[in-house]
Design a protein around this motif. Structure first.
Motif, PDB file in Angstrom:
ATOM      1  N   GLN A 412       6.322 -22.603  -5.502  1.00 36.54           N
ATOM      2  CA  GLN A 412       5.123 -22.184  -4.781  1.00 36.54           C
ATOM      3  C   GLN A 412       4.324 -21.188  -5.625  1.00 36.54           C
ATOM      4  N   PRO A 413       3.025 -21.426  -5.832  1.00 36.88           N
ATOM      5  CA  PRO A 413       2.231 -20.517  -6.686  1.00 36.88           C
ATOM      6  C   PRO A 413       1.924 -19.177  -6.037  1.00 36.88           C
ATOM      7  N   GLY A 414       2.106 -19.117  -4.714  1.00 31.12           N
ATOM      8  CA  GLY A 414       1.728 -17.884  -4.036  1.00 31.12           C
ATOM      9  C   GLY A 414       0.250 -17.585  -4.241  1.00 31.12           C
ATOM     10  N   CYS A 415      -0.073 -16.358  -4.656  1.00 32.30           N
ATOM     11  CA  CYS A 415      -1.471 -15.967  -4.907  1.00 32.30           C
ATOM     12  C   CYS A 415      -1.796 -15.961  -6.397  1.00 32.30           C
ATOM     13  N   SER A 416      -0.890 -16.523  -7.208  1.00 30.89           N
ATOM     14  CA  SER A 416      -1.081 -16.556  -8.661  1.00 30.89           C
ATOM     15  C   SER A 416      -2.367 -17.302  -9.029  1.00 30.89           C
ATOM     16  N   PRO A 417      -3.106 -16.863 -10.058  1.00 33.02           N
ATOM     17  CA  PRO A 417      -2.818 -15.738 -10.968  1.00 33.02           C
ATOM     18  C   PRO A 417      -3.410 -14.416 -10.511  1.00 33.02           C
ATOM     19  N   TYR A 418      -3.919 -14.372  -9.263  1.00 31.37           N
ATOM     20  CA  TYR A 418      -4.646 -13.178  -8.808  1.00 31.37           C
ATOM     21  C   TYR A 418      -3.722 -12.087  -8.276  1.00 31.37           C
ATOM     22  N   HIS A 419      -2.398 -12.359  -8.249  1.00 33.34           N
ATOM     23  CA  HIS A 419      -1.469 -11.332  -7.766  1.00 33.34           C
ATOM     24  C   HIS A 419      -1.363 -10.172  -8.755  1.00 33.34           C
ATOM     25  N   THR A 420      -1.624 -10.447 -10.039  1.00 36.17           N
ATOM     26  CA  THR A 420      -1.642  -9.370 -11.031  1.00 36.17           C
ATOM     27  C   THR A 420      -3.010  -9.318 -11.702  1.00 36.17           C
ATOM     28  N   ARG A 421      -3.462  -8.106 -11.944  1.00 38.04           N
ATOM     29  CA  ARG A 421      -4.719  -7.868 -12.648  1.00 38.04           C
ATOM     30  C   ARG A 421      -4.407  -6.904 -13.796  1.00 38.04           C
ATOM     31  N   SER A 422      -5.280  -6.837 -14.763  1.00 39.95           N
ATOM     32  CA  SER A 422      -4.988  -6.086 -15.981  1.00 39.95           C
ATOM     33  C   SER A 422      -5.219  -4.587 -15.840  1.00 39.95           C
ATOM     34  N   GLU A 423      -6.467  -4.176 -15.604  1.00 46.57           N
ATOM     35  CA  GLU A 423      -6.793  -2.751 -15.676  1.00 46.57           C
ATOM     36  C   GLU A 423      -7.893  -2.393 -14.697  1.00 46.57           C
ATOM     37  N   ILE A 424      -7.702  -1.246 -14.030  1.00 40.87           N
ATOM     38  CA  ILE A 424      -8.746  -0.687 -13.172  1.00 40.87           C
ATOM     39  C   ILE A 424      -9.049   0.727 -13.662  1.00 40.87           C
ATOM     40  N   GLU A 425     -10.339   1.001 -13.865  1.00 43.90           N
ATOM     41  CA  GLU A 425     -10.783   2.320 -14.305  1.00 43.90           C
ATOM     42  C   GLU A 425     -11.743   2.881 -13.260  1.00 43.90           C
ATOM     43  N   LEU A 426     -11.399   4.045 -12.752  1.00 41.44           N
ATOM     44  CA  LEU A 426     -12.250   4.711 -11.769  1.00 41.44           C
ATOM     45  C   LEU A 426     -12.792   5.994 -12.367  1.00 41.44           C
ATOM     46  N   TYR A 427     -14.104   6.160 -12.297  1.00 38.66           N
ATOM     47  CA  TYR A 427     -14.756   7.406 -12.702  1.00 38.66           C
ATOM     48  C   TYR A 427     -15.422   7.963 -11.454  1.00 38.66           C
ATOM     49  N   GLY A 428     -14.815   8.977 -10.854  1.00 38.66           N
ATOM     50  CA  GLY A 428     -15.334   9.520  -9.602  1.00 38.66           C
ATOM     51  C   GLY A 428     -14.257  10.287  -8.882  1.00 38.66           C
ATOM     52  N   MET A 429     -13.920   9.865  -7.655  1.00 41.85           N
ATOM     53  CA  MET A 429     -12.852  10.492  -6.889  1.00 41.85           C
ATOM     54  C   MET A 429     -12.421   9.547  -5.767  1.00 41.85           C
ATOM     55  N   ILE A 430     -11.279   9.871  -5.128  1.00 41.75           N
ATOM     56  CA  ILE A 430     -10.751   9.073  -4.025  1.00 41.75           C
ATOM     57  C   ILE A 430     -10.359  10.005  -2.888  1.00 41.75           C
ATOM     58  N   GLY A 431     -10.821   9.664  -1.668  1.00 41.18           N
ATOM     59  CA  GLY A 431     -10.378  10.323  -0.451  1.00 41.18           C
ATOM     60  C   GLY A 431      -9.804   9.263   0.472  1.00 41.18           C
ATOM     61  N   THR A 432      -8.535   9.381   0.831  1.00 37.66           N
ATOM     62  CA  THR A 432      -7.880   8.327   1.606  1.00 37.66           C
ATOM     63  C   THR A 432      -7.036   8.926   2.721  1.00 37.66           C
ATOM     64  N   ASN A 433      -7.175   8.371   3.923  1.00 39.56           N
ATOM     65  CA  ASN A 433      -6.424   8.866   5.067  1.00 39.56           C
ATOM     66  C   ASN A 433      -4.977   8.375   5.027  1.00 39.56           C
TER      67      ASN A 433
END
Length: 480
Positions: A412-433
């Motif tokens: 079963q492929p599952g969600c492949s190839p989108y289950h893994t991604r390479s790199e995320i870069e955030l320039y800013g900030m995060i506020g999470t409950n």
């Protein structure tokens, strides 16, 4: 007639008296001049010091004024400055004055600049001070959370981090990491309570209450426990205020889309294009919500139709009462985009979704963007494998992150190839409950995660960004 020895001695003595008298006279004149110059210098120093204190008094006066009239930047006159006030001593005598120049905040900001020039009565002495005041906002942190947080290996953060709960940090922090708690039970493993800010990078931190080591290899600027908590509940009022601002002539307000939501595409020409999202992409039959996560979906656009193109609002606030996808680039713009539906109910809370790059043209404070969601800020399943996000991200009742998209399971492929991604870069900030995350311990999600705090947010947060205090604080102090 031949002079006697007595007469010769008298002549020598007279000569000595004359010489030493002249020397003494010269010394007296020199000392008198020195005392005069010194006294004059001391007087000037005293007057300069007095001018400095008068200038300080002007700063303190306007701090007091703002505490009682936080939105008055014209000294109660409704006229342009400068604003001159006499300065009196304890007996009520006018001994000088201070002149104030007030630079009000930019649209949606709280940053106030005050220049105070102090002068002394009957003197040329003058001193000038400049301070920047602002009300602290959520943007003072690279991360701020109302839940436990875990930062895995490979995470590098440039900026302060705070949680009202515990933090396990196994990456590299270049700034202070703080928690409102002293200790907590880390949900990721069994065992006794641990310090509220701890690491499992070898050698693993000792359990609470054994004294913590410094660990500058992980916490370069140190860590703090039992710090003051941040009020997430107050964000509801902030979202309501943003809606009101958007509904004015200077804002942009959009009601329900009648479909899956809206797609806002930001432009470098101070305009945005708005689409109505008609449907989302469906996952493969074996791509399922195996972890039973709340509100699980691909959160990726399948079909959309154009609504129109609009100018950025004058007050910088765009409010949409639906789910909102955001992408694009800005150039010398300051915006806050909020997604929420009122009256507030858990079943109707709205999300913001990102699947493509959101970027600034300038990283020097000219470009500022906030994305505030009533519930989650989601990274969609079909997101770019290398994703850049330049923005302040806030999830009031949910989390900032990406759902778990199952990988291949046998045939079963599952969600492949989108289950893994390479790199995320955030320039800013995060506020999470709720606990944030772009990756999972089995490698699902983004392999590399680099979060860089935008220090410009501290001095100039996004328009009408949520605050953590109603009181102005001094950010910078400078003698001119």
């Amino acid at each position: 007639m031949k002079k006697t020895n007595y007469q010769r001695s008298r002549g020598v003595m007279l000569l000595n008296v004359v010489v030493f008298g002249m020397i003494a006279t010269g010394l007296v004149i020199a000392l008198t001049s020195w005392f005069a110059v010194t006294w004059k210098g001391l007087r000037y120093v005293a007057e300069d010091e007095q001018a400095f204190h008068i200038a300080e008094a002007g700063i303190e006066y306007y701090r007091w004024h703002l505490a009682h009239a936080p939105n008055d930047f014209k000294d109660g006159t409704n006229n342009p400055g400068p604003y001159v006030h006499p300065f009196k001593d304890a007996e009520g005598n006018v001994i000088g004055s201070f002149s104030l120049e007030i630079t009000p905040p930019a649209t949606g900001s709280t940053l106030v600049t005050i220049t105070s020039t102090g002068t002394v009565e009957g003197s040329s002495a003058e001193a000038a001070l400049r301070v920047e005041l602002a009300k602290p906002s959520f943007a003072k942190y690279a991360f701020v959370a109302n839940d436990e947080m875990r930062f895995g290996e490979g995470t590098e953060v440039f900026g302060p981090i705070h949680s009202n709960d515990g933090i396990r940090f196994d990456g590299l922090a270049h700034n202070l990491i703080s928690s409102a708690r002293e200790s907590y039970d880390d949900p990721d493993h069994s065992g006794p309570n641990e310090w509220a800010v701890h690491t499992h990078v070898s050698p693993v931190d000792p359990n609470y209450p054994t004294t913590l080591p410094d660990r500058f290899d992980v916490f370069e600027a140190g860590r703090q426990v039992a710090a003051p908590a941040v009020d997430f509940a107050g964000l509801t009022a902030d979202l309501a205020a943003l809606k009101a601002l958007a509904q004015t002539a200077e804002g942009r307000y959009f009601g329900s889309s009648g479909n899956a939501g809206y797609h806002v595409v930001l432009g470098t020409n101070d305009k945005f294009t708005l689409y109505r999202v008609r449907s989302q992409q469906s996952p493969h039959s074996s791509c399922t919500n195996v972890l039973g996560q709340d509100d699980w979906n691909t959160w990726s656009i399948r079909q959309q139709t154009l609504i129109g193109t609009y100018n950025f609002p004058a007050n910088g606030v765009i409010f949409l009462e639906d789910h909102v996808w955001v992408s694009g680039q800005i150039n010398t713009a300051r915006l806050t985009i909020a997604a929420a539906r009122f009256p507030d109910s858990p079943s109707t809370r709205r999300n913001i979704i990102i699947t493509n790059d959101i970027t600034y043209t300038n990283n020097d404070g000219q470009d500022v963007l906030a994305l505030i969601a009533q519930k989650d800020v989601n990274i969609g399943m079909y997101s770019d494998t290398s994703l850049q996000i330049d923005a302040a991200l806030v999830a009031q009742n949910g989390r900032v992150g990406r759902h778990y998209y199952r990988g291949p399971q046998g045939s079963q492929p599952g969600c492949s190839p989108y289950h893994t991604r390479s790199e995320i870069e955030l320039y800013g900030m995060i506020g999470t409950n709720v606990r944030y995350g772009f990756a999972y311990t089995d490698g699902n999600g983004y392999t590399n995660r680099e979060i860089t705090y935008d220090a410009n947010l501290l001095y100039g947060p996004p328009p009408s960004f949520p605050l953590t205090s109603d009181q102005y604080e001094i950010l910078t102090w400078q003698e001119l």
